[in-house]
Design a protein around this motif. Structure first.
Motif, short mmCIF file in Angstrom:
data_model
loop_
_atom_site.label_atom_id
_atom_site.label_comp_id
_atom_site.label_asym_id
_atom_site.label_seq_id
_atom_site.Cartn_x
_atom_site.Cartn_y
_atom_site.Cartn_z
N ASP A 27 9.01 -6.41 -17.02
CA ASP A 27 8.36 -5.11 -17.09
C ASP A 27 8.86 -4.26 -15.91
OD1 ASP A 27 6.62 -3.04 -16.94
OD2 ASP A 27 4.80 -4.27 -17.10
N LEU A 28 9.36 -3.06 -16.19
CA LEU A 28 9.89 -2.21 -15.12
C LEU A 28 8.83 -1.80 -14.10
CD1 LEU A 28 12.31 0.30 -16.92
CD2 LEU A 28 12.89 -1.76 -15.65
N ASN A 29 7.57 -1.94 -14.48
CA ASN A 29 6.49 -1.56 -13.55
C ASN A 29 6.24 -2.65 -12.50
OD1 ASN A 29 5.77 0.94 -14.88
ND2 ASN A 29 5.05 -0.39 -16.54
N VAL A 30 6.74 -3.85 -12.79
CA VAL A 30 6.49 -4.96 -11.86
C VAL A 30 7.48 -4.87 -10.69
CG1 VAL A 30 6.50 -7.48 -11.60
CG2 VAL A 30 5.63 -6.43 -13.71
N LEU A 31 6.95 -4.89 -9.49
CA LEU A 31 7.80 -4.79 -8.31
C LEU A 31 8.20 -6.19 -7.86
CD1 LEU A 31 5.60 -2.17 -6.43
CD2 LEU A 31 7.78 -1.71 -7.58
N ASP A 32 9.49 -6.42 -7.75
CA ASP A 32 9.95 -7.74 -7.30
C ASP A 32 9.75 -7.82 -5.78
OD1 ASP A 32 11.26 -10.00 -6.52
OD2 ASP A 32 13.11 -9.59 -7.65
N GLU A 33 8.90 -8.74 -5.36
CA GLU A 33 8.56 -8.76 -3.93
C GLU A 33 9.74 -9.16 -3.04
OE1 GLU A 33 6.38 -13.12 -3.62
OE2 GLU A 33 5.18 -11.33 -4.04
N LYS A 34 10.80 -9.70 -3.69
CA LYS A 34 11.99 -10.04 -2.90
C LYS A 34 12.64 -8.80 -2.29
CE LYS A 34 14.61 -12.58 -5.66
NZ LYS A 34 15.76 -13.32 -6.14
N VAL A 35 12.59 -7.68 -3.01
CA VAL A 35 13.32 -6.50 -2.54
C VAL A 35 12.44 -5.43 -1.91
CG1 VAL A 35 15.23 -6.82 -4.18
CG2 VAL A 35 13.34 -5.33 -4.80
N TRP A 36 11.13 -5.58 -2.04
CA TRP A 36 10.23 -4.57 -1.46
C TRP A 36 9.59 -5.13 -0.20
CZ3 TRP A 36 10.14 0.29 -3.36
CH2 TRP A 36 10.71 0.48 -4.63
N SER A 37 9.23 -4.22 0.71
CA SER A 37 8.61 -4.70 1.95
C SER A 37 7.21 -5.23 1.65
CB SER A 37 8.57 -3.57 2.97
OG SER A 37 7.66 -2.59 2.59
N ARG A 38 6.67 -5.96 2.64
CA ARG A 38 5.50 -6.79 2.33
C ARG A 38 4.24 -6.05 1.93
NH1 ARG A 38 6.60 -11.82 6.52
NH2 ARG A 38 8.82 -11.65 6.14
N THR A 39 4.04 -4.84 2.41
CA THR A 39 2.77 -4.19 2.08
C THR A 39 2.90 -3.25 0.88
OG1 THR A 39 2.96 -2.23 3.48
CG2 THR A 39 2.19 -4.24 4.56
N VAL A 40 4.05 -3.29 0.22
CA VAL A 40 4.23 -2.43 -0.95
C VAL A 40 3.52 -3.05 -2.17
CG1 VAL A 40 5.95 -1.74 -2.68
CG2 VAL A 40 6.37 -1.29 -0.26
N THR A 41 2.79 -2.20 -2.87
CA THR A 41 2.13 -2.66 -4.10
C THR A 41 1.93 -1.44 -5.00
OG1 THR A 41 0.17 -3.78 -4.93
CG2 THR A 41 -0.15 -2.47 -2.98
N ARG A 42 1.46 -1.68 -6.24
CA ARG A 42 1.10 -0.53 -7.09
C ARG A 42 -0.41 -0.42 -7.13
NH1 ARG A 42 5.09 2.13 -10.24
NH2 ARG A 42 6.91 0.83 -10.61
N ASP A 43 -0.93 0.79 -7.05
CA ASP A 43 -2.38 0.94 -7.12
C ASP A 43 -2.82 0.93 -8.59
OD1 ASP A 43 -1.88 3.46 -8.13
OD2 ASP A 43 -2.39 4.52 -6.27
N ASP A 44 -4.13 1.05 -8.81
CA ASP A 44 -4.66 0.93 -10.18
C ASP A 44 -4.07 1.97 -11.12
OD1 ASP A 44 -6.10 -1.12 -9.24
OD2 ASP A 44 -7.99 0.00 -8.99
N ALA A 45 -3.70 3.13 -10.56
CA ALA A 45 -3.14 4.18 -11.41
C ALA A 45 -1.64 3.98 -11.64
CB ALA A 45 -3.39 5.54 -10.76
N GLY A 46 -1.07 2.93 -11.04
CA GLY A 46 0.34 2.64 -11.27
C GLY A 46 1.29 3.22 -10.25
N ALA A 47 0.76 3.93 -9.23
CA ALA A 47 1.64 4.51 -8.22
C ALA A 47 1.88 3.50 -7.10
CB ALA A 47 1.02 5.78 -7.65
N LEU A 48 3.07 3.58 -6.52
CA LEU A 48 3.40 2.65 -5.43
C LEU A 48 2.68 3.07 -4.15
CD1 LEU A 48 6.81 1.10 -4.69
CD2 LEU A 48 5.72 2.39 -2.86
N THR A 49 2.19 2.08 -3.43
CA THR A 49 1.63 2.35 -2.10
C THR A 49 2.35 1.46 -1.09
OG1 THR A 49 -0.07 0.63 -2.10
CG2 THR A 49 -0.67 2.74 -3.10
N VAL A 50 2.44 1.97 0.13
CA VAL A 50 2.98 1.16 1.23
C VAL A 50 2.03 1.31 2.40
CG1 VAL A 50 4.56 3.05 1.96
CG2 VAL A 50 4.97 0.70 2.72
N GLY A 51 1.70 0.19 3.03
CA GLY A 51 0.73 0.24 4.13
C GLY A 51 -0.56 0.89 3.69
#
Ligand code: LLP
Length: 463
Positions: A27-51
């Motif tokens: 799924d293109l929405n899934v962020l591969d944690e290998k390539v993203w920094s540790r605090t990166v995630t998607r919020d409930d609305a699907g937008a990326l957050t960092v820190g």
């Protein structure tokens, strides 16, 4: 440009070039944690957050393009390297990957040392309070002024790269009434499996003094006899973005053999060896980097084994990771501009930056990944090439990737793993203004290198 979704995005999932590219299974929405920094995630609305901060807010406040650096990840990686190597070894962060005053402060606080390779990097290190004895000074053509500055400041080591430099540093140290701690950089003759431009241990290149034809032994002879120098060890850096430890093994073995030869000839056991940097990181899901503790174990095992075989006490090991510390900690945020679908080929997605903020794709054929980050999308994957806004067709940021087919002008996309050698190699090509670096940590974001302005450009233009 507005950030509202464009109603009619191009749909090209059904026209992929034959044979070569298969749409990703994931799924293109899934962020591969290998390539993203540790605090990166998607919020409930699907937008990326960092820190903990959403990218749209970051774009609003700091603009695009911009590099966002995950400070807690940077610090965690420093600690991981320091812990892995332990108190009997030294980790020098290679400042060429990315250096700023804030980075120097973080390194100082986390107990790392710093490798600099120019007067500018040295000035930044000293200005931000890195103790001089924790600095190593590198370079194949250091100027007399740079050497003087380094010796005067009291840097912990100068890594000698040529016969001329052995004499030069000796003279300068004597003139300044001191004895400079030095290492000699050798080329061990390893063919590192990496791009030609970032391989540095084969003999046919500008760095270092060759082991093979006795040159390195001769350099040691001279360094041991000249006043003003305290030869503390041998240095070898085999190249960059390397995953296979075999090259490091060969390098360590050959350096230890030189130490044994030095002991036999001079009765001196040099106390240190530096195995350089070059450890690879994941730019795409295909890359599988090693963890610092595996690297530390592999290197210390080989050095210990070789030293035992040669009857030498194990020297103090140092390493110089740059990319492996800062690379994964940052991503570049871009706004999508024009979109040009090419039937049967791919879709060109232009962003508001390009080769001026990431030259690595054009220069080394580097591979990156990319994601739509201002929202999630259930649209089909489409094959894209992410390109910049510069007047050059080689202005490519991500050569081949998939983004959702409803991608539209105004969307935000991010390229992960751009912490190393992107801002530090950024240019003003086409009078582009170099993007800022924004540190993000625990819900707070602050600029550590500000965006250039047109005034900055014009200030230098004094004609
Ligand atoms: N030590 C020495 C002596 C080096 O020359 C280098 C990199 C390093 C350490 C750090 O290497 P790292 O761990 O960051 O791979 N611009 C190229 C990389 C050039 C590296 C030059 N020397 C790139 O973007 O891939």
């Amino acid at each position: 440009m507005s950030r509202s979704a464009h109603p009619a995005g191009p749909r090209h999932a059904d026209v992929l070039p034959e044979g070569h590219y298969t749409a990703p299974a994931t799924d293109l929405n899934v962020l591969d944690e290998k390539v993203w920094s540790r605090t990166v995630t998607r919020d409930d609305a699907g937008a990326l957050t960092v820190g903990g901060i959403e990218v749209a807010r970051l774009a609003e406040e700091f603009g695009t393009p911009a590099y966002f650096l995950d400070e807690s990840d940077f610090r965690a990686r420093c600690r991981a390297w320091a812990d892995a190597f332990g108190p009997d070894a030294d980790v020098f962060y290679a400042g060429k990957a990315f250096l700023s005053r804030a980075v120097v402060r973080w390194l100082t606080e986390e107990g790392l040392n710093l490798d600099v390779c120019s007067g500018g990097e040295l000035a930044t290190a000293l200005d931000a309070g890195m103790p001089a004895d924790r600095i190593a000074f590198h370079g194949n053509n250091k100027t007399v002024a740079e050497i003087e500055r380094a010796v005067e400041a009291g840097v912990g080591r100068i890594v000698l790269d040529s016969f001329q430099e052995i004499v030069r540093v000796s003279h300068i140290a004597q003139r300044l009434g001191t004895r400079q701690r030095v290492q000699i950089r050798v080329t061990v003759g390893v063919e590192a499996h990496t791009h030609e431009f970032i391989a540095t241990a084969h003999e046919d290149q500008k760095f270092g003094i060759a082991l093979a034809d006795g040159q390195a032994a001769e350099a040691v002879r001279r360094a041991l006899t000249l006043d003003g120098l305290e030869l503390i060890g041998i240095h070898s850096h085999i190249g960059s973005q390397i995953f296979d430890m075999a090259g490091f093994e060969v390098s360590a073995r050959r350096v230890v053999q030189l130490l044994a030869a030095v002991r036999d000839e001079h009765g001196v056991e040099l106390p240190e060896i530096d195995l350089g940097g070059g450890l690879g990181i994941a730019y795409t899901s295909e890359d599988d980097p090693r963890e610092p503790h595996e690297i530390a174990k592999a290197l210390s095992d080989i050095v210990t084994r070789e030293c035992e075989a040669a009857g030498l006490a194990t020297p103090r090991i140092s390493v110089e990771p740059g990319r492996a510390i800062v690379g994964p900690t940052a991503f570049t945020l871009y706004e999508v501009g024009t979109i040009k679908p090419l039937e049967g080929l791919r879709t060109y997605v232009s962003v508001d930056g390009g080769m001026s903020d990431n030259i690595r794709t054009a220069l080394y054929d580097a591979e990156y990944s990319v994601a739509l980050v201002s929202r999630s999308s259930d649209a089909e994957p489409m094959l894209v090439r992410v390109v910049g806004k510069h007047c050059e067709s080689g202005d490519i940021v991500v050569k081949d990737a998939f983004l959702p087919a409803d991608l539209a002008p105004g969307d935000l996309i991010a390229v992960p793993a751009t912490g190393a050698y992107c801002r530090s190699m950024a240019s003003n090509y086409n009078h582009a203004l170099r993007p800022p670096v924004v540190a993000v940590r625990d819900g707070r974001a602050h600029v550590i290198v500000r965006r250039e302005t047109e005034e900055d450009l014009l200030r230098l233009d004094v004609g």
